[in-house]
Design a protein around this motif. Structure first.
Motif, PDB file in Angstrom:
ATOM      1  N   PRO A   1       0.822  -1.217   0.000  1.00  0.00           N
ATOM      2  CA  PRO A   1       0.000   0.000   0.000  1.00  0.00           C
ATOM      3  C   PRO A   1       0.852   1.263   0.000  1.00  0.00           C
ATOM      4  CG  PRO A   1       0.018  -1.008   2.178  1.00  0.00           C
ATOM      5  CD  PRO A   1       0.685  -1.984   1.252  1.00  0.00           C
ATOM      6  N   LYS A   2       0.280   2.323  -0.553  1.00  0.00           N
ATOM      7  CA  LYS A   2       0.949   3.625  -0.538  1.00  0.00           C
ATOM      8  C   LYS A   2       0.673   4.268   0.821  1.00  0.00           C
ATOM      9  CE  LYS A   2       0.551   4.351  -5.527  1.00  0.00           C
ATOM     10  NZ  LYS A   2      -0.026   5.215  -6.603  1.00  0.00           N
ATOM     11  N   ILE A   3       1.715   4.312   1.640  1.00  0.00           N
ATOM     12  CA  ILE A   3       1.568   4.789   3.015  1.00  0.00           C
ATOM     13  C   ILE A   3       2.244   6.155   3.149  1.00  0.00           C
ATOM     14  CG2 ILE A   3       2.029   4.300   5.434  1.00  0.00           C
ATOM     15  CD1 ILE A   3       2.260   1.343   4.701  1.00  0.00           C
ATOM     16  N   VAL A   4       1.526   7.109   3.699  1.00  0.00           N
ATOM     17  CA  VAL A   4       2.094   8.419   4.021  1.00  0.00           C
ATOM     18  C   VAL A   4       2.185   8.534   5.535  1.00  0.00           C
ATOM     19  CG1 VAL A   4       1.722  10.911   3.982  1.00  0.00           C
ATOM     20  CG2 VAL A   4       1.314   9.560   1.921  1.00  0.00           C
TER      21      VAL A   4
ATOM     22  N   ARG B   1      13.851   2.645   0.721  1.00  0.00           N
ATOM     23  CA  ARG B   1      12.538   2.157   0.294  1.00  0.00           C
ATOM     24  C   ARG B   1      11.534   3.275   0.534  1.00  0.00           C
ATOM     25  NH1 ARG B   1      12.387  -3.822   3.188  1.00  0.00           N
ATOM     26  NH2 ARG B   1      14.333  -4.622   2.296  1.00  0.00           N
ATOM     27  N   GLY B   2      11.067   3.887  -0.532  1.00  0.00           N
ATOM     28  CA  GLY B   2      10.135   4.985  -0.404  1.00  0.00           C
ATOM     29  C   GLY B   2      10.808   6.313  -0.632  1.00  0.00           C
ATOM     30  N   GLN B   3      10.241   7.357  -0.051  1.00  0.00           N
ATOM     31  CA  GLN B   3      10.794   8.698  -0.208  1.00  0.00           C
ATOM     32  C   GLN B   3      10.569   9.512   1.059  1.00  0.00           C
ATOM     33  OE1 GLN B   3       8.791  11.007  -3.252  1.00  0.00           O
ATOM     34  NE2 GLN B   3       6.771  10.256  -2.692  1.00  0.00           N
ATOM     35  N   VAL B   4      11.450  10.480   1.263  1.00  0.00           N
ATOM     36  CA  VAL B   4      11.349  11.391   2.396  1.00  0.00           C
ATOM     37  C   VAL B   4      11.201  12.795   1.834  1.00  0.00           C
ATOM     38  CG1 VAL B   4      12.474  12.273   4.474  1.00  0.00           C
ATOM     39  CG2 VAL B   4      12.801   9.877   3.808  1.00  0.00           C
TER      40      VAL B   4
ATOM     41  N   GLN C   1      -2.590  12.831  -1.671  1.00  0.00           N
ATOM     42  CA  GLN C   1      -3.747  12.599  -2.544  1.00  0.00           C
ATOM     43  C   GLN C   1      -3.786  11.177  -3.081  1.00  0.00           C
ATOM     44  OE1 GLN C   1      -3.100  15.746  -5.390  1.00  0.00           O
ATOM     45  NE2 GLN C   1      -4.304  17.238  -4.219  1.00  0.00           N
ATOM     46  N   GLU C   2      -2.609  10.572  -3.278  1.00  0.00           N
ATOM     47  CA  GLU C   2      -2.540   9.224  -3.839  1.00  0.00           C
ATOM     48  C   GLU C   2      -2.429   8.145  -2.770  1.00  0.00           C
ATOM     49  OE1 GLU C   2       0.794   9.341  -6.442  1.00  0.00           O
ATOM     50  OE2 GLU C   2      -0.231  10.543  -7.987  1.00  0.00           O
TER      51      GLU C   2
END
Length: 453
Positions: free
Chosen positions: A137-140, A252-255, A309-310
């Motif tokens: 999942p796209k986790i924020v 893994r991911g972005q900051v 938003q995503e």
């Protein structure tokens, strides 16, 4: 895909030839697992090879279909005259498949042996794990401080689609000094998150976290802070510097920083004082009644808004309520984007109250503080640790007027929040309490799975 991952993946093939036969066969069958996109390319490769030979035969004016049919018929006739068809057929078929697999394996192993001679995982296992993570999942996650980086260490084992939105209001320690001397945004919290999300780059992570203990001007600074500051000067802003660092650390991911504006926090206390500066707020020793930043209404980083938003799932905290979590939410565009999404949103309440910020606060009062600053309810659930720390930890924390956050169920329910109770605490030998990154991530992922059903 990072170069480090490719090297690790290729290297694992070399180990296959050293394992016993049953294990090797089971590993071969894993290549047929759904989602690896291997079967289709293998079939296309074989088809291309057949077409290549067919084209060559046509080019040199042979009648390839006739001669191929005749050759195969004569060859198979001789074999079946000697060995019965029900033995020779399966034998030849298995021999062909073994030669194909062996050839492919040895080809990649030769490349692997040159690139990286040591590996602990099979290539197919690495690829399957990679596919699973990048389909997560796209986790924020929104916050700052050690609480956020601790959470990220656990979440990265469930998904590689993580975006950490980090406050840039820090003005103390190494970050504060760099902010004053170079005029750059404070890199400390971002550095911690980058290190937490790093994918098996142990040496580089230790280098990023290394803190100088001697040297004029260097003492107290971490290498990662200096590195991000230098990259900010070279690339032009902190966003580009973080993107470049992310590639170095293979994260893994972005900051992402919440904003690129040079914001400074201010807080109004119950006694009428107005305290300015993130590092001064918790030291002021009063009850916070309002909070904001200068300049007011800073613009959010567009990439951070897009990530929200995503997002499939939004997590706020854990961390210092007024100096780690709320500073991100007083960026109006971030609060607006969170309020507009239909994704499940959860706030992770701290285990202990924090002197100078949340002394005597209950769970409901943590929630009310966020609602008051943001002017609306931004999350629909709150995660609360359900057991008490040990007596040793309670005594230790009571000396600084810190106590477990009391769960006032009725008040939380009146605020329209669902309570998620779980044992997510880690207590070390000295009685220091924090969230256990693995337990916390497991509970959050489980709740998200249930919430989206």
């Amino acid at each position: 895909m990072s170069i480090g991952f490719i090297k690790q993946a290729l290297n694992s093939l070399q180990r296959q030839s050293r394992r016993h036969t049953p294990h090797r066969i089971s590993q071969w069958f894993k290549w047929l697992s759904p989602g690896l996109a291997i079967k289709r390319w293998l079939i296309i490769s074989l088809g291309g090879m057949v077409l290549g030979f067919l084209g060559l035969a046509i080019w040199i004016r042979l009648t390839p279909i006739f001669w191929a049919t005749l050759l195969i018929r004569n060859f198979l006739g001789k074999i079946t005259d000697t060995v019965p068809y029900y033995i020779s057929g399966p034998f030849v078929m298995v021999l062909g498949l073994l030669l194909l697999v062996w050839g492919q394996t040895r080809t990649v192993s030769s490349i692997t042996e040159v690139i990286r001679p040591n590996a602990d995982e099979e290539l197919v296992d690495v690829l399957l794990a990679h596919r699973r993570l990048y389909r997560g999942p796209k986790i924020v996650v929104i916050g700052g401080g050690t609480g956020l980086s601790n959470l990220l260490r656990g979440l990265k084992t469930y998904s590689a689609n993580i975006t950490a939105i980090v406050t840039v209001a820090d003005d103390g320690g190494s970050s504060g000094r760099l902010r004053q001397e170079f005029g750059v945004l404070p890199p400390g919290d971002i550095r911690n998150c980058l290190a937490a999300l790093a994918d098996e780059e142990k040496l580089l992570t230790e280098l990023f976290q290394y803190r100088f203990s001697v040297g004029d001007g260097l003492s107290g600074h971490s290498f990662g802070n200096l590195f991000l500051t230098a990259l900010s000067e070279i690339t032009g802003d902190l966003e580009r510097a973080v993107a470049a660092s992310s590639k170095v650390l293979a994260i893994r991911g972005q900051v992402l920083p919440a904003t690129l504006s040079d914001v400074r926090l201010w807080a109004k206390l119950a006694d009428g004082r107005r305290i300015e500066g993130e590092s001064s707020i918790s030291k002021a020793g009063g009850s916070i009644v309002d909070m904001g930043c200068t300049p007011a209404n800073p613009p959010a980083l567009p990439a951070a808004i897009k990530a929200i938003q995503e997002a499939d799932y939004i997590i706020m905290g854990p961390g210092s309520l007024y100096t780690s979590v709320i500073p991100n939410l007083i960026v109006p565009q971030i609060a607006d984007a969170i309020a507009a999404t239909d994704a499940p949103r959860i706030y992770i309440c701290n285990i202990m109250t924090q002197p100078g910020e949340t002394e005597g606060y209950s769970v409901a009062e943590h929630i009310q503080a966020i609602d008051k600053v943001c002017g609306r309810a931004l999350f629909n659930a709150v995660l609360v640790h359900k057991t008490s720390p040990s007596a040793r930890a309670l005594i230790r924390y009571s000396q600084s007027n810190s106590h477990p956050v009391f769960l006032d169920r009725e008040d939380v329910t009146k605020l329209g929040r669902r309570i998620v109770l779980a044992n997510v605490m880690h207590e070390d030998e000295d009685g220091c309490v924090k969230h256990d990154s693995e337990k916390l991530a497991k509970v959050l992922v489980r709740w998200y799975t249930g919430a989206k059903v």
